[in-house]
Write an enzyme that holds these catalytic residues in place. Structure first.
Site, short mmCIF file in Angstrom:
data_model
loop_
_atom_site.label_atom_id
_atom_site.label_comp_id
_atom_site.label_asym_id
_atom_site.label_seq_id
_atom_site.Cartn_x
_atom_site.Cartn_y
_atom_site.Cartn_z
N GLY A 1 46.83 43.41 45.31
CA GLY A 1 47.02 41.98 45.51
C GLY A 1 47.78 41.69 46.79
N ASP A 2 47.55 40.50 47.32
CA ASP A 2 48.31 40.05 48.48
C ASP A 2 48.32 38.52 48.48
OD1 ASP A 2 49.52 41.28 51.13
OD2 ASP A 2 48.61 39.36 51.64
N SER A 3 49.47 37.96 48.82
CA SER A 3 49.60 36.50 48.84
C SER A 3 50.10 36.02 50.19
CB SER A 3 50.59 36.03 47.76
OG SER A 3 50.13 36.36 46.48
N GLY B 1 45.00 37.04 47.17
CA GLY B 1 43.83 37.91 47.15
C GLY B 1 43.99 38.94 46.06
#
Length: 197
Positions: free
Chosen positions: A71-73, A108
């Protein structure tokens, strides 16, 4: 079978813990700046998805029988995509820009199970409070927002300064449980099989 979290994010771990799952933690380092630069002027949602995919891909080969989550924000304020501020000074500047504004928190997700994968970005609208200068400085100095996308948390001190969100609250914290559930179902798996007994 386990859920493997390719992230060092305490918020993502907390979401899974609260949802009855003790993930296997396998944080990975990827060159986020190089990945983002390689995408040129790609839409913001594609950038965070690519970062999530790079993290999941870095771990997935080691766990072919488990479900791997990357994940990535990042925060999209106007047309500017912002990651972690990393310093008190950057945090103060970010909050001076975003106080009273509305932005989109993009998260994501790349979820891999064997040869199957789900790659998707969630978008949640966040309206920031008109925080006072004193509170902005105190919040930055607390250290809490330094390693958070958009320089804020929803679930801790930062909650004082968020007036409204529209969308998935778990996604704002770092991992969309609804998206993860849909991914597991698409793999023929049930959520409950990952719960701690």
């Amino acid at each position: 079978m386990r859920l493997v979290l390719a992230s060092a994010s305490p918020s993502r771990r907390m979401i899974l813990n609260s949802a009855g799952v003790q993930p296997l933690l396998r944080p990975t380092q990827v060159d986020e700046e190089a990945i983002a630069a390689s995408l040129g002027n790609a839409p913001a949602g594609e950038v965070v998805a690519a970062l999530a995919q790079a993290k999941a891909d870095a771990v997935a080969a080691e766990y072919p029988d488990d479900v791997v989550i990357g994940g990535d924000s990042m925060l999209l304020l106007g047309d500017k995509l912002q990651g972690k501020p990393l310093t008190v000074e950057n945090t103060i500047q970010r909050w001076r820009e975003q106080a009273g504004a509305t932005a989109e928190l993009l998260t994501g997700h790349c979820i891999i199970y064997g040869e199957q994968r789900v790659l998707e970005t969630t978008r949640t609208t966040v309206t920031f409070a008109e925080a006072s200068e004193t509170d902005i400085i105190a919040y930055a100095r607390s250290g809490e927002p330094l390693h958070c996308a958009g320089a804020f948390t929803l679930e801790a001190l930062g909650g004082w300064f968020i007036d409204r969100i529209e969308g998935d609250p778990s996604s704002v914290i770092g991992l969309s449980l609804p998206l993860l559930r849909r991914a597991l179902y698409s793999f023929g798996l049930d959520v409950s099989q990952f719960w701690e007994s």
